[in-house]
Write a protein that holds these residues in place. Structure first.
Motif, PDB file in Angstrom:
ATOM      1  N   MET A  25      41.457  45.520  49.752  1.00 13.50           N
ATOM      2  CA  MET A  25      41.839  46.626  48.871  1.00 13.50           C
ATOM      3  C   MET A  25      43.016  46.216  48.013  1.00 13.50           C
ATOM      4  O   MET A  25      43.964  45.601  48.490  1.00 13.50           O
ATOM      5  N   PRO A  26      42.980  46.549  46.729  1.00 15.73           N
ATOM      6  CA  PRO A  26      44.121  46.234  45.874  1.00 15.73           C
ATOM      7  C   PRO A  26      45.371  46.988  46.331  1.00 15.73           C
ATOM      8  O   PRO A  26      45.289  48.078  46.890  1.00 15.73           O
ATOM      9  N   ASN A  27      46.535  46.373  46.075  1.00 17.27           N
ATOM     10  CA  ASN A  27      47.784  47.062  46.363  1.00 17.27           C
ATOM     11  C   ASN A  27      48.224  47.845  45.122  1.00 17.27           C
ATOM     12  O   ASN A  27      47.500  47.919  44.137  1.00 17.27           O
ATOM     13  N   ARG A  28      49.434  48.392  45.149  1.00 20.56           N
ATOM     14  CA  ARG A  28      49.894  49.266  44.068  1.00 20.56           C
ATOM     15  C   ARG A  28      50.055  48.538  42.733  1.00 20.56           C
ATOM     16  O   ARG A  28      50.138  49.180  41.684  1.00 20.56           O
ATOM     17  N   LEU A  29      50.124  47.218  42.744  1.00 24.57           N
ATOM     18  CA  LEU A  29      50.283  46.491  41.485  1.00 24.57           C
ATOM     19  C   LEU A  29      49.044  46.609  40.602  1.00 24.57           C
ATOM     20  O   LEU A  29      49.108  46.303  39.409  1.00 24.57           O
ATOM     21  N   ALA A  30      47.933  47.046  41.168  1.00 26.20           N
ATOM     22  CA  ALA A  30      46.711  47.211  40.387  1.00 26.20           C
ATOM     23  C   ALA A  30      46.878  48.268  39.298  1.00 26.20           C
ATOM     24  O   ALA A  30      46.102  48.305  38.341  1.00 26.20           O
ATOM     25  N   LEU A  31      47.898  49.116  39.420  1.00 23.75           N
ATOM     26  CA  LEU A  31      48.138  50.169  38.436  1.00 23.75           C
ATOM     27  C   LEU A  31      49.104  49.743  37.336  1.00 23.75           C
ATOM     28  O   LEU A  31      49.379  50.523  36.422  1.00 23.75           O
ATOM     29  N   GLU A  32      49.607  48.510  37.430  1.00 20.39           N
ATOM     30  CA  GLU A  32      50.598  48.032  36.463  1.00 20.39           C
ATOM     31  C   GLU A  32      49.919  47.407  35.240  1.00 20.39           C
ATOM     32  O   GLU A  32      48.720  47.109  35.250  1.00 20.39           O
ATOM     33  N   LYS A  33      50.722  47.182  34.183  1.00 21.48           N
ATOM     34  CA  LYS A  33      50.208  46.585  32.948  1.00 21.48           C
ATOM     35  C   LYS A  33      50.543  45.104  32.826  1.00 21.48           C
ATOM     36  O   LYS A  33      49.883  44.377  32.084  1.00 21.48           O
TER      37      LYS A  33
END
Length: 320
Positions: free
Chosen positions: A1-9
Motif C-alpha cells: 500500500m502506498p504511504n502518505r507521500l502518494a498524495l504529494e506533488k
C-alpha cells in the motif's frame, strides 16, 4: 500500500510513495503524531537526482525489516530539499556543525518539538567501512530515547544554543582578521592530498571556493605552497575521469580519491566556478593547459547547457 507521500506533488517524494516506511511529509501532522505517540522523528532530506539518496532507499527504505524498526520506534518524515530549502538549510547547519561535513541524503533525528539531537548523511544498512549501519543507529537511538530521555533532550537543547551562538552576527561588523585567514590556510594545508590534489579522501569534491581562497592567500602572503596546492588540484582533476574527457565539463565529484570514477551528474554552477579557477591559474602561470581546460568547459556549457534562445542571441551579437 502506498504511504502518505502518494498524495504529494514532488517527484522526489512520489519516488518514495511505495516504500514500506510509513513516510509523512513535513508538517504539523507529523510532529503532532510524534508527540501523541511519544516517538522521536527521523527526518530524511534528499532530491530526485541524488545518487546516494537512491542507494539508501534501495538498501534501507525498501528493506522490510528496517522499515519495521522505523515504523515501530520513529515517526518518519521525507523532505525534498528542492521543495523545502528552508528546512534543508536549518538541519544541514546542524549536521555540518556536529559532524564536520554534510551532504545528501541528510539523515537527522529530532525530538517531537523539532530539536535535532543526532545527524549524518548516508548510512549503509549494516556496519561497514568503519561506519555504523542504519540498523545499529536506529536501535541505539530508540534505546536512548526509551532509557535516557533526559540526556537526549538536553543534547538537543545544547545543540540549539550552540547554533544560535554561531548564527549571531557581531554588531561591530568588519572583515575577518589575519588570524582567521591563517587558521583557514593551515586547515586546508593539513587536509591537502599532496600527491593527487584535493582535500581529504574519497569522495573527493573540487571545492573551487577553497581554490579561490588559496590563490588570493598566495598572492597576499607570497606563499608558494598555497599556489601549488591549487595548481596540483586543478592539474590532477583535469587528468581524471571526473572531467568528461569526451563531452567536456566536469562531473560533481569523484567517488574515489584519484579523480578517476565520477559521480555522473553535471551542475551549471560547478562549471562556472571551475572555469574561473582554471582561468585564474592560467593568468598566474601562463601555462596553456589550464586555458585549454577553461575553453573546454565553456564549449560544453555553450553546447549543452545553454537555452537555444540565449545561444541565438549570443551568435547574433557576435556577428553584429
Amino acid at each position: 500500500m502506498p504511504n502518505r507521500l502518494a498524495l504529494e506533488k514532488s517527484p522526489y517524494l512520489l519516488q518514495h510513495a511505495n516504500n514500506p516506511v510509513d513516510w509523512l511529509p513535513w508538517g504539523d501532522e507529523a510532529f503532532e503524531k510524534a508527540k501523541r505517540e511519544d516517538k522521536p522523528v527521523f527526518l530524511s532530506v534528499g532530491y530526485s537526482t541524488c545518487h546516494w539518496c537512491h542507494v539508501m532507499e534501495r538498501e534501507s527504505f525498501e528493506n522490510e525489516s528496517l522499515a519495521q524498526v522505523l515504523n515501530e520506534h520513529f515517526v518518519s518524515i521525507k523532505v525534498d530539499r528542492e521543495e523545502r530549502p528552508d528546512v534543508d538549510r536549518i538541519y544541514m547547519l546542524f549536521v555540518q556543525a556536529s559532524t564536520g561535513s554534510g551532504g545528501w541524503p541528510m539523515s537527522v533525528f529530532l525530538t517531537p518539538d523539532r530539536k535535532p539531537f543526532f545527524g549524518g548523511t548516508y548510512f549503509p544498512p549494516d556496519n561497514r567501512w568503519g561506519r555504523p549501519g542504519f540498523r545499529t543507529v536506529l536501535e541505539s537511538l530508540a534505546r536512548a530515547w526509551r532509557d535516557d530521555r533526559a540526556r537526549v533532550e538536553q543534547s538537543g537543547n545544547q545543540v540549539l544554543e550552540q547554533l544560535r551562538g554561531q548564527a549571531e552576527v557581531s554588531s561591530e561588523g568588519g572583515m575577518p582578521g589575519r588570524e582567521v585567514l591563517d587558521s583557514a590556510y593551515r586547515a586546508f594545508r593539513r587536509s591537502f592530498d599532496s600527491k593527487l590534489g584535493g582535500f581529504g579522501g574519497a569522495p573527493k569534491f573540487p571545492r573551487p571556493s577553497v581554490l579561490n581562497f588559496l590563490l588570493r592567500y598566495s598572492a597576499d602572503q607570497k606563499d608558494e605552497d598555497a599556489l601549488q596546492m591549487v595548481l596540483t588540484t586543478l592539474r590532477e582533476m583535469a587528468k581524471g575521469g571526473m572531467r568528461d574527457q569526451l563531452g567536456g565539463g566536469f562531473h560533481r565529484y569523484s567517488v574515489d580519491a584519484h579523480w578517476f570514477v565520477p559521480h555522473f551528474e553535471k551542475m551549471l554552477y560547478d562549471q562556472a566556478q571551475l572555469a574561473a579557477s582554471y582561468v585564474e591559474a592560467y593568468q598566474i602561470t601562463r601555462d596553456p593547459s589550464y586555458a585549454d581546460v577553461a575553453r573546454d568547459i565553456f564549449a560544453y556549457v555553450l553546447r549543452d547547457l545553454s537555452h537555444p534562445r540565449a545561444l541565438s542571441i549570443r551568435l547574433k551579437t557576435q556577428t553584429a
